[in-house]
Scaffold this active site. Structure first.
Site, PDB file in Angstrom:
ATOM      1  N   ASP A 134      41.016 -43.803  64.616  1.00 33.49           N
ATOM      2  CA  ASP A 134      41.895 -43.592  65.757  1.00 33.49           C
ATOM      3  C   ASP A 134      43.206 -43.779  65.915  1.00 33.49           C
ATOM      4  OD1 ASP A 134      42.072 -43.851  68.810  1.00 33.49           O
ATOM      5  OD2 ASP A 134      39.868 -43.425  68.939  1.00 33.49           O
ATOM      6  N   SER A 183      42.112 -39.305  72.738  1.00 31.42           N
ATOM      7  CA  SER A 183      40.973 -39.386  71.540  1.00 31.42           C
ATOM      8  C   SER A 183      39.140 -38.426  72.412  1.00 31.42           C
ATOM      9  CB  SER A 183      39.672 -40.584  71.547  1.00 31.42           C
ATOM     10  OG  SER A 183      41.274 -41.235  71.296  1.00 31.42           O
ATOM     11  N   ASP A 242      32.822 -45.575  74.704  1.00 36.62           N
ATOM     12  CA  ASP A 242      34.267 -44.864  73.865  1.00 36.62           C
ATOM     13  C   ASP A 242      34.339 -43.747  74.141  1.00 36.62           C
ATOM     14  OD1 ASP A 242      36.913 -45.087  74.888  1.00 36.62           O
ATOM     15  OD2 ASP A 242      37.619 -46.438  73.382  1.00 36.62           O
ATOM     16  N   THR A 244      36.040 -41.040  71.420  1.00 42.98           N
ATOM     17  CA  THR A 244      35.665 -41.247  70.008  1.00 42.98           C
ATOM     18  C   THR A 244      33.833 -41.032  70.041  1.00 42.98           C
ATOM     19  OG1 THR A 244      37.940 -41.436  69.109  1.00 42.98           O
ATOM     20  CG2 THR A 244      36.222 -40.985  67.908  1.00 42.98           C
TER      21      THR A 244
END
Ligand SMILES: [Zn+2]
Length: 585
Positions: A134, A183, A242, A244
């Site tokens: 990331d 992301s 989260d 991703t």
């Protein structure tokens, strides 16, 4: 030119460029969308004002919508929170590859878009492993290679596992709404093949305030389970809900919909799920919960047949049991700790959560459990703290976690070494603005740290000790270290040194609520104030819009070359898995 003719010419020019006037009709999926044959998506037409049901018309390749898609769209005269009409038709598919012209009209204005529906060849890969660093930029990779392999006379003493792959490409990362991505929409491009907007996952971001009603596109998880009965794994060291990791299953316009996203993971049937983020799995009555309701998702996962593990030891014993086929590992209430704090400094939250597994071990165990399934698997692995350390300009922590990503890639390469049936892809979702400028040499005599920055021939080579057997340099505060600087930042004090007392906090809220340089670092010898180039509302650095590197090896990797749009990653995966082959539908 006569003004009327000029206006007409401009209108035609705008149409030719695909530019639409502000009061136009909006069609989702968007113009130039590429849609996997047989994949599911929601069609939505947003009219600019309230229109009559009889005036709202849509055709696909000249045929009425209900003829073309086999079902009738729902007409909404006034959408919630919007004084305007819409047509919505959910869960449709187009089986036949080709170009489709979609034309919508409200009786006055006409808007048209073009979609490409594509098929794939037959299945070539049994498994796919997608690694995402990331926020990983080229500078993170170069620094990781220097720290893990060492370099003298311009030559590395080894390399990165993610570099030693047969194919490489540059990926564009821009989204529907902006040249700069976050992301959510970037990972969503990899897992759906559709571009989206900042903060959105598995949907096109529509105009209504409800974050869960936006037009959806099918995720890779849904596709491989539905079309090929494959297993799916999701591994991260951030919170599993989260952006991703969530992109593997989620449909929401707002990535912070953590409670619903946990429910989407549960409903997705994902087989292996590991990372932090336990706080959103616990009912609000439980200590440490951050849920807003009393649903106990740990209990729900257990009831669905998952082994639940919360420490490295439990993870290893659950994996050793050949009966474990579904695994939920939640090792931290929030984000897990990064390598520098967890393995070397024993700081951060390591004393509270001393048994967090390493990303490398999580990947090894995920591969072991997923291999027990008969029809192959898709595994997404995120090294998520590269981004979370790059935001506060803490490049040393970010680079240590880049090395960890690379060790996880090495473990996956080892797993597939004896079999040529697994496509491995390694990429980032966006970059951060950081560059390697040279070295900082304490031997240079000057009270000012900036005088110690060596560039060109004065940079020479850093003197980090050789990496340990896990690939990490045992010390970062050496006398000649890398000089890496960020290009976008709030006001902060540059110390030219690694932050060994805890992750860097460059700026803090000032008296007028704007962010000011954190005084904590003011008296570090030689520190210089860098006056920020971001709005004063920015507490830290931000994403940048340069291309990311994609490397790949295994069946299907041959398509990874040149410049590709981020949506092509999805296309490469579904092509390797034959998910759009005529037999797969
Ligand atoms: Zn970020």
């Amino acid at each position: 030119m006569h003004s009327t003719i000029l206006a007409l010419a401009l209108t035609f020019a705008a149409l030719a460029l695909g530019v639409t006037p502000a009061d136009a009709i909006t069609i989702y999926p968007i113009d130039r969308a590429q849609i996997l044959a047989g994949s599911r998506f929601d069609l939505k037409i947003e009219f600019d004002g309230v229109v009559g049901a009889a005036d709202a018309k849509v055709t696909i390749d000249g045929a009425d919508l209900s003829t073309a898609l086999g079902r009738t769209a729902t007409f909404v005269e006034r959408e919630n929170g919007v004084a305007a009409s819409a047509l919505i038709l959910r869960d449709v598919t187009l089986a036949k590859p080709g170009r489709y012209a979609v034309v919508a009209s409200d009786g006055k204005i006409v808007r048209s878009v073009s979609w490409e529906v594509y098929a794939t060849g037959s299945r070539r890969a049994r498994n796919v492993i997608l690694f995402i660093g990331d926020g990983m930029a080229a500078a993170h990779r170069t620094a990781a290679r220097i720290l893990t392999a060492g370099i003298t006379e311009g030559k590395y003493h080894g390399g990165l596992a993610m570099d030693a792959m047969t194919n490489m490409a540059l990926l564009g990362t821009a989204g529907v709404d902006s040249i700069i991505t976050d992301s959510a929409n970037s990972a969503s491009a990899y897992t759906t093949g559709h571009k989206s907007s900042v903060n959105a996952l598995g949907v096109y971001a529509d105009r209504t305030p409800d974050t869960l009603d936006d037009p959806r596109v099918e995720t890779l998880t849904s596709l491989v389970k539905r079309a090929a009965n494959m297993a799916v794994g999701v591994v991260t060291n951030t919170e599993v809900e989260d952006a991703t990791p969530a992109a593997m299953v989620a449909h929401t316009r707002r990535r912070s919909d953590y409670d619903p996203i946990v429910g989407m993971f549960h409903d997705s049937g994902v087989d292996v799920l590991m990372g932090g983020g336990a706080a959103h799995f616990l009912p609000k009555s439980a200590p440490g919960s951050r849920r807003k309701d009393d649903v106990d998702y740990v209990a729900k996962f257990r009831a669905a047949g998952y082994s639940i593990v919360t420490t490295d030891r439990e993870l290893k014993s659950a994996t050793a049991d050949p009966a474990t086929r579904k695994l939920l590992g939640l090792f931290h209430p929030s984000n897990m700790d990064g390598v520098l704090d967890r393995k070397f400094l024993k700081q951060g939250t390591v004393t509270s959560f001393p048994e967090q597994p390493d990303l490398v071990d999580m990947v090894k165990t995920a591969l072991a459990v997923l291999s027990r399934h008969d029809n192959g698997f898709v595994l997404m692995v995120e090294s998520g703290l590269i981004d979370k350390y790059s935001h506060p300009l803490d490049w040393e922590r970010a680079v240590m976690d880049t090395i960890m990503l690379d060790r996880a890639v090495a473990a996956a390469k080892e797993f597939v070494a004896t079999r040529n049936d697994t496509l491995i892809l390694v990429t980032a979702d966006h970059t951060h603005g950081l560059s390697l400028a040279g070295t900082v040499d304490d031997a240079v005599k000057s009270p000012e740290m900036r005088d110690k920055v060596g560039v060109y021939e004065k940079a020479g080579f850093p003197n980090y000790p050789p990496a340990n057997d896990e690939g990490y340099p045992p010390r970062l505060d050496v006398s000649r270290r890398l000089a890496i600087f960020f290009s976008v930042f709030p006001d902060y004090y540059e110390t030219f040194r690694p932050k060994l007392d805890g992750p860097f906090v460059p700026a803090v809220v000032g008296p007028d609520k704007s962010y000011i340089a954190n005084d904590k670092y003011k008296d570090t010898p030689g520190a210089v104030l860098r006056v920020g180039n971001l709005p004063r509302s920015a507490p830290q650095g931000v994403h940048s819009g340069e291309d990311v590197v994609l490397t790949a090896t295994g069946p299907g990797a041959d398509r990874v070359r040149g410049f590709l749009d981020n949506t092509e990653v999805f296309r490469i995966i579904v092509d390797a898995l034959g998910l759009g082959a005529p037999a797969a539908q």
